[in-house]
Write a protein that holds these residues in place. Sequence first.
Motif: not given
Length: 70
Positions: A34-49, A20-26, A8-12
């Motif tokens: 702070g940037s798209d790179a930080e958001l992309a890193a969070a997505v990659r980390d969660l995908e690996a988990r 194109g948003l940088r804020s996520v609510s759940y 669910a968090l990964l989908t959000a």
Amino acid sequence: MDLDRMQALLTALQEARFAGLRSVSYDGKTVTYGSDAELAAAVRDLEARVAAASATPRRRRWGTVATKGL
């Protein structure tokens, strides 16, 4: 964290990034990246988990091999 919540968090995160948003609510919390790179890193980390949590354990096969040394 259980697999359903991680998915669910990964989908959000993915929906926010694709929009194109940088804020996520759940769960009543809001996280602003702070940037798209930080958001992309969070997505990659969660995908690996999620991949690690949903992977089935590999079976090991043991056997014996004999040769005559030819």
